[in-house]
Design an enzyme around this catalytic site. Structure first.
Site, PDB file in Angstrom:
ATOM      1  N   GLU A  81      -4.748   1.322  27.586  1.00  0.00           N
ATOM      2  CA  GLU A  81      -4.732   2.417  28.557  1.00  0.00           C
ATOM      3  C   GLU A  81      -4.977   1.943  29.980  1.00  0.00           C
ATOM      4  O   GLU A  81      -4.757   2.692  30.941  1.00  0.00           O
ATOM      5  CB  GLU A  81      -5.797   3.459  28.190  1.00  0.00           C
ATOM      6  N   GLU A 112     -10.568 -10.080   8.717  1.00  0.00           N
ATOM      7  CA  GLU A 112     -11.796 -10.129   9.512  1.00  0.00           C
ATOM      8  C   GLU A 112     -12.700 -11.289   9.099  1.00  0.00           C
ATOM      9  O   GLU A 112     -13.610 -11.677   9.830  1.00  0.00           O
ATOM     10  CB  GLU A 112     -12.553  -8.811   9.426  1.00  0.00           C
TER      11      GLU A 112
END
Length: 295
Positions: A81, A112
């Site tokens: 954004e 992960e």
């Protein structure tokens, strides 16, 4: 052995009852509200993190968002954004997510625990860079490896985690503890922990933008107006700050090639685009200072 908060069972977990969806919904929303409140306990650290990020952008460094799983989605959402909202250049932003950003509905869960490729991905780290490392547990191997690599290169590490005393927080230059309660659905850190992470990440980037002069009076004065909605918003921002009508604001934006800050000076002071840019440069890009300087 005491489980960390992110793995414990919430005291109100038994309120999740398929026979009472309204009560279940109430328990879930109260859990989210309690999680969101955890950001209040981290204000000093979040403010320091925002300053560090602003310093990186000013110095021409790079912000690296690093995380796995749902934390990775929160981090990526904030990073993606920053271009449209504050015109942060794409070459100053990187997203490192364990297993890569998902292109479908499946999350790369096993990734992960792996850190293959991280050393190469972070090989160009400079002391001017900042790593924003996010992990609910604070012990995710992928995130910890990135943090260690960053520190070995002298980069600043902002660590965001939901468990006190976790390795990520212990090693970070700027540790941000979001002490969220246990999840209503035990271990589902996409919920409360994720909500708190999103709030902290949004606060960090918003405080960064404030320091960079990209926010004026609560308005996005460095937005990238690349669609009709944003062009209309930019026109409204210029008109409001410069105290002119919409038509004058549009003309000023056209003269400034769509850049809000110089357009405000053009509309408010009747100066040329070249002079508006010079005034902004002299004020470090801070519109408030530029407006006061030009009086």
């Amino acid at each position: 052995m005491t489980l960390p908060p992110t793995e414990q069972l919430h005291l109100d977990a038994n309120k999740l009852d398929p026979q009472d969806p309204v009560a279940s919904a109430r328990a879930l929303v109260e859990g989210q509200i309690a999680a969101a409140a955890s950001a209040r306990g981290a204000l000093d650290a979040i403010a320091r993190g925002g300053n560090a990020m602003a310093q990186t952008i000013r110095a021409g460094g790079v912000l690296h968002y690093v995380a796995a799983g749902s934390s990775g989605l929160m981090a990526a959402a904030d990073a993606q954004e920053l271009g449209g909202t504050f015109s942060i250049p794409a070459n100053q932003l990187r997203i490192h997510m364990a297993g890569g950003l998902p292109t479908g509905v499946e999350m790369p869960g096993g990734a992960e625990d792996e850190a293959d490729g991280l050393a190469d991905a972070l090989s160009t780290l400079q002391p001017t860079d900042t790593i924003i490392a996010v992990s609910a547990s604070g012990s995710t191997p992928y995130t910890l490896t990135a943090s260690n690599l960053a520190q070995s290169q002298g980069a600043t590490v902002i660590g965001i985690a939901n468990n006190a005393g976790s390795p990520l927080l212990e090693s970070a230059d700027i540790p941000i503890l979001l002490a969220t309660p246990p999840e209503l659905i035990s271990g589902s850190t996409r919920m409360g922990a994720g909500t708190a992470q999103k709030i902290a990440l949004n606060m960090l980037s918003s405080l960064m933008a404030l320091q960079l002069g990209h926010v004026h009076g609560g308005m996005m004065v460095n937005l990238r107006a690349d669609n009709d909605k944003l062009r209309a918003r930019a026109t409204g921002i210029v008109a409001r700050i410069a105290d002119v009508d919409a038509e004058s604001a549009k003309h000023a934006l056209d003269a400034a090639n769509g850049d809000v800050k110089p357009a405000v000076l053009i509309a408010a002071r009747g100066i040329s685009p070249k002079d508006a840019s010079a005034v902004l440069d002299a004020s470090g890009g801070v519109l408030k200072s530029a407006l006061e300087q030009d009086k």
